[in-house]
Design a protein around this motif. Structure first.
Motif, PDB file in Angstrom:
ATOM      1  N   GLN A 226       0.835  -1.204   0.000  1.00 28.16           N
ATOM      2  CA  GLN A 226       0.000   0.000   0.000  1.00 28.16           C
ATOM      3  C   GLN A 226       0.869   1.254   0.000  1.00 28.16           C
ATOM      4  OE1 GLN A 226      -3.468   0.209  -0.152  1.00 28.16           O
ATOM      5  NE2 GLN A 226      -3.274  -1.997  -0.594  1.00 28.16           N
ATOM      6  N   ARG A 227       2.131   1.088   0.399  1.00 27.99           N
ATOM      7  CA  ARG A 227       3.048   2.234   0.452  1.00 27.99           C
ATOM      8  C   ARG A 227       3.875   2.359  -0.834  1.00 27.99           C
ATOM      9  NH1 ARG A 227       1.264   5.772   2.587  1.00 27.99           N
ATOM     10  NH2 ARG A 227       3.319   6.777   2.757  1.00 27.99           N
ATOM     11  N   TYR A 228       3.544   1.567  -1.855  1.00 24.81           N
ATOM     12  CA  TYR A 228       4.186   1.728  -3.164  1.00 24.81           C
ATOM     13  C   TYR A 228       3.530   2.894  -3.889  1.00 24.81           C
ATOM     14  CZ  TYR A 228       5.005   0.921  -8.143  1.00 24.81           C
ATOM     15  OH  TYR A 228       5.290   1.088  -9.477  1.00 24.81           O
ATOM     16  N   ILE A 229       4.310   3.945  -4.147  1.00 21.61           N
ATOM     17  CA  ILE A 229       3.806   5.152  -4.814  1.00 21.61           C
ATOM     18  C   ILE A 229       4.708   5.424  -6.008  1.00 21.61           C
ATOM     19  CG2 ILE A 229       3.212   7.594  -4.564  1.00 21.61           C
ATOM     20  CD1 ILE A 229       3.037   7.129  -1.536  1.00 21.61           C
ATOM     21  N   PRO A 230       4.274   5.076  -7.230  1.00 24.95           N
ATOM     22  CA  PRO A 230       5.112   5.284  -8.418  1.00 24.95           C
ATOM     23  C   PRO A 230       5.464   6.751  -8.623  1.00 24.95           C
ATOM     24  CG  PRO A 230       3.208   3.879  -8.899  1.00 24.95           C
ATOM     25  CD  PRO A 230       2.971   4.478  -7.553  1.00 24.95           C
ATOM     26  N   ASN A 231       6.710   6.993  -9.035  1.00 20.97           N
ATOM     27  CA  ASN A 231       7.175   8.349  -9.382  1.00 20.97           C
ATOM     28  C   ASN A 231       6.946   9.348  -8.243  1.00 20.97           C
ATOM     29  OD1 ASN A 231       7.847   7.450 -12.042  1.00 20.97           O
ATOM     30  ND2 ASN A 231       5.653   7.580 -12.559  1.00 20.97           N
ATOM     31  N   PHE A 232       7.128   8.887  -7.037  1.00 23.94           N
ATOM     32  CA  PHE A 232       6.884   9.750  -5.871  1.00 23.94           C
ATOM     33  C   PHE A 232       7.905  10.892  -5.811  1.00 23.94           C
ATOM     34  CE2 PHE A 232       7.865  10.658  -1.345  1.00 23.94           C
ATOM     35  CZ  PHE A 232       6.628  11.167  -0.964  1.00 23.94           C
TER      36      PHE A 232
END
Length: 741
Positions: A226-232
């Motif tokens: 759930q903490r995977y945020i692409p291009n953060f």
């Protein structure tokens, strides 16, 4: 247990148990626990307060500096590379020619602490065992030293390349320390610290525990992903740090971010004094900064609480010998000065005779590093509020767990790539070992009182056990019978006689006395403080000490400085005789002390350490140190010799025609001590320097200076002196020849 740290820690039953086992038993220990459970804090408390003589070592230079110790390889003088069991290691002189100080430290060591044990390979632990056996008790694993191994096996693992493991796999089932052949012969207890001080989020703590223990399911994976945020793109004010798996990736990212900042760079070079190897530098050799650089503090503030290890901020200004750094929650910038780290080695304190740290080098640098990114390895022991985990290139078991456990909360971390079960895999051997150890440890915990009593018994057995001394006597007797009988028939016969005599008057009596003190301890509930028991111990100590002094020390004196032409025979004789003298000195000194004072664990350990140190008198009957008696019936105090009596004896022997070396041999003292006695009479006018300095020694030193040149420091040539010139005499000869005396 209340551990005194910057952040107060409440009572912790596991730490209390660990402290009791280390202090009151000789049982070795593996102290483990999840990240942030207080292992480092416990180590600091041990170093500050534990009465046992200890040394702290670690597998890497940085880990050793952080632990306040030295590296394993430098302390034990081990070659870099693998250690194959039974190979006896390559006997390179530079590794195995130990100084007297190093040997003394090994011989008097009570506790060896190995920090970051997860990175110690099994063969390295066996190499430590070999070195300790060589200089202590060869019959016991690790020479009988108590081990405290600290670390988390679920974090960074030991490293062995394919070529090394191809050789080691024939001897070991695993690279981890618990595969050590020597450790498998040791009884040790495993204590796992459970209270986590780093994280407070119960949900996040459960997720980390599942990963650490290998309990991976879809719920755990999905919660983390759930903490995977692409291009953060992190908000500038939140000061995110990127954790990655390789140095080159962290360096590339930091340099990219630094190059994007406007303005000129400022370069800050480190300052090194004394001995401080570059591979142990705790900070950057050359630190490049600009205004706006994101940095991380790499140590706690020694002068207050302005910053801590792992705190992140931005460079907002430069001043005279200072850098201004401001964190997101700081009301004003922190003025950062250069910090100093010390490189230490262990030595024996001249006065207290305790093992102490000697500073041999200093490293000074601003306690900062570029902090847009660091490796998982360098993050060990740190805590971050915000972190981006770039760990899809993880190459070692435990790396992902280390990275995740650096974060204070689940909400504060961001994954640059989703996690998969494969990347979270835990080494099966580690899981099985931990489960097995913890299941068996519960039984050991309940045996604490029994183990404490066994420790008392073992020390009493050591004090009144004479098997090692008898073995030394028999070895010396054997050398006389086989090689020296023709030339020294009278001495050979005397050694045969004493060898027979000690079997009944020493060993036989000791066995009967052991039955007596075992019975007394059993009757009084294993209370060492019992007055009757202490009285029997004192009387026994007096009997054995009297026997040794009247029967063995005189024969030892007569057997010194023999003329032996055959080199092999001489070497064999010197080896056996040296072991005998050391063991006899140990017994005589500790028994002499015990004849006038109560037996206690701390007192015995202290006396034993003093007895085996070089430059100590063989028997010190008149110098018994003050010790409190716990028995209700105190023995009558023995009158001390008037001050100066021992010096006067040396003076009278000198006036009878003996030089200081001959007096030392007769009195069984070291030559430097006798030279000091005679020097005191030069100062009073009773003697002159030319009386006590040997003319042949002046000639030798003159030729030495002519051959080697005038020394920068007089002590530089100590290593070139023959055995019959003591350093004190050489010092005065050198001063005289150099016109300084």
């Amino acid at each position: 247990m209340q551990l005194k740290t910057n952040a107060p820690m409440e009572s912790n039953k596991e730490l209390e148990l660990a402290w009791k086992f280390i202090k009151d038993t000789n049982v070795s220990m593996f102290l483990t626990g999840k990240a942030g459970t207080g292992k480092t804090t416990f180590l600091k408390k041990l170093r500050a307060e534990m009465p046992k003589r200890m040394v702290v070592v670690a597998p890497t230079g940085v880990a050793a500096i952080n632990a306040g110790g030295v590296t394993i390889h430098s302390f034990f003088q081990l070659p870099i590379g693998i250690h194959v069991p039974d190979s006896k290691m390559k006997r390179e002189k530079r590794y195995f020619t130990m100084s007297k100080t190093k040997k003394s430290i090994l011989r008097t060591l009570d506790l060896l602490i190995i920090d970051e044990i997860s990175m110690v390979r099994s063969d390295l632990l066996d190499a430590i065992d070999e070195m300790l056996r060589q200089h202590r008790d060869h019959s016991k694993p690790f020479g009988g030293v108590q081990l405290l191994m600290i670390g988390d096996l679920h974090q960074l693992a030991p490293v062995a390349n394919d070529q090394e493991w191809d050789i080691l796999k024939d001897y070991y089932d695993t690279q981890y320390f618990f595969g050590s052949k020597a450790l498998q012969q040791v009884r040790y207890v495993t204590i796992e610290l459970k209270k986590i001080y780093r994280q407070e989020d119960d949900h996040f703590i459960r997720l980390l525990s599942n990963i650490r223990d290998g309990h991976l399911d879809h719920t755990t994976i999905n919660a983390l992903n759930q903490r995977y945020i692409p291009n953060f793109q992190p908000p500038a004010q939140d000061e995110y740090i990127r954790l990655t798996t390789h140095n080159y990736r962290a360096d590339q990212y930091n340099q990219l971010q630094l190059s994007m900042l406007p303005g000129m760079s400022r370069i800050f070079e480190c300052v090194v004094e004394g001995t401080f190897p570059e591979n142990s530098f705790p900070a950057a050799k050359s630190l490049e900064l600009k205004l706006g650089t994101q940095v991380m503090f790499i140590r706690n503030d020694s002068g207050g609480e302005r910053y801590f290890n792992g705190k992140i901020g931005k460079v907002v200004g430069f001043g005279d010998n200072r850098i201004l750094v401001q964190g997101s929650n700081d009301l004003q910038p922190i003025s950062v000065e250069m910090a100093e780290w010390e490189n230490t080695e262990y030595e024996i304190d001249e006065k207290s005779k305790n093992i102490q740290e000697k500073v041999i080098g200093h490293f000074r640098q601003f306690p900062l590093r570029l902090a847009w990114s660091i490796t998982v390895h360098k993050s060990q022991g740190l805590t971050f509020d915000h972190a981006i985990l770039d760990i899809n290139y993880s190459f070692a078991p435990g790396q992902v767990y280390v990275a995740l456990s650096r974060c204070r909360s689940l909400e504060g971390l961001v994954l640059s790539n989703p996690l998969y079960v494969k990347s979270l895999a835990t080494d099966k051997a580690v899981v099985e070992f931990i489960d097995k150890e913890l299941s068996s440890a519960e039984n050991t915990y309940s045996q604490f009182e029994e183990l404490k009593t066994a420790y008392f018994h073992s020390l009493l057995d050591e004090q009144f056990g004479f098997s090692k001394l008898v073995s030394c006597v028999n070895d010396t007797t054997r050398v006389f019978n086989e090689f020296l009988f023709r030339k020294y028939a009278d001495l050979a016969k005397a050694w045969m006689e004493i060898s027979r005599d000690i079997e009944t008057k020493l060993t036989g009596v000791a066995k009967k006395f052991r039955q007596q003190y075992v019975r007394l301890l059993s009757q009084n509930g294993e209370k060492l403080e019992d007055a009757h028991l202490q009285e029997r111990i004192r009387k026994a100590a007096d009997y054995f000490n009297t026997y040794l002094c009247s029967h063995l020390t005189g024969l030892v004196n007569r057997s010194r400085n023999l003329e032996i032409g055959n080199k092999q025979t001489l070497k064999r004789y010197e080896n056996s005789f040296e072991r005998l003298v050391l063991e006899l000195r140990l017994k005589c000194y500790t028994l002499a002390q015990l004849a006038h004072h109560d037996f206690s664990v701390n007192a015995f350990l202290h006396d034993k350490a003093l007895a085996v140190l070089p430059e100590e008198e063989f028997v010190k009957k008149s110098r018994s140190r003050s010790r409190s008696n716990t028995a209700s019936q105190k023995p009558e105090k023995k009158k001390r010799e008037p001050k100066g009596t021992t010096q006067r004896v040396s003076l009278e022997m000198f006036r009878s025609g003996m030089n200081y070396n001959e007096i030392a041999a007769e009195r069984m003292l070291v030559p430097s001590t006798i030279f000091g006695h005679l020097r005191s009479f030069v100062e009073t006018g009773d003697l002159k320097w030319e009386d006590i300095i040997i003319q042949e020694h002046i000639t030798f030193v003159k030729k030495l200076f002519e051959r080697e040149g005038t020394p920068d420091n007089i002590s530089d040539y100590n290593r070139l002196l023959p055995k019959d010139i003591c350093p004190n005499e050489y010092y005065h000869i050198a001063k005289m020849l150099l016109g300084e005396d």
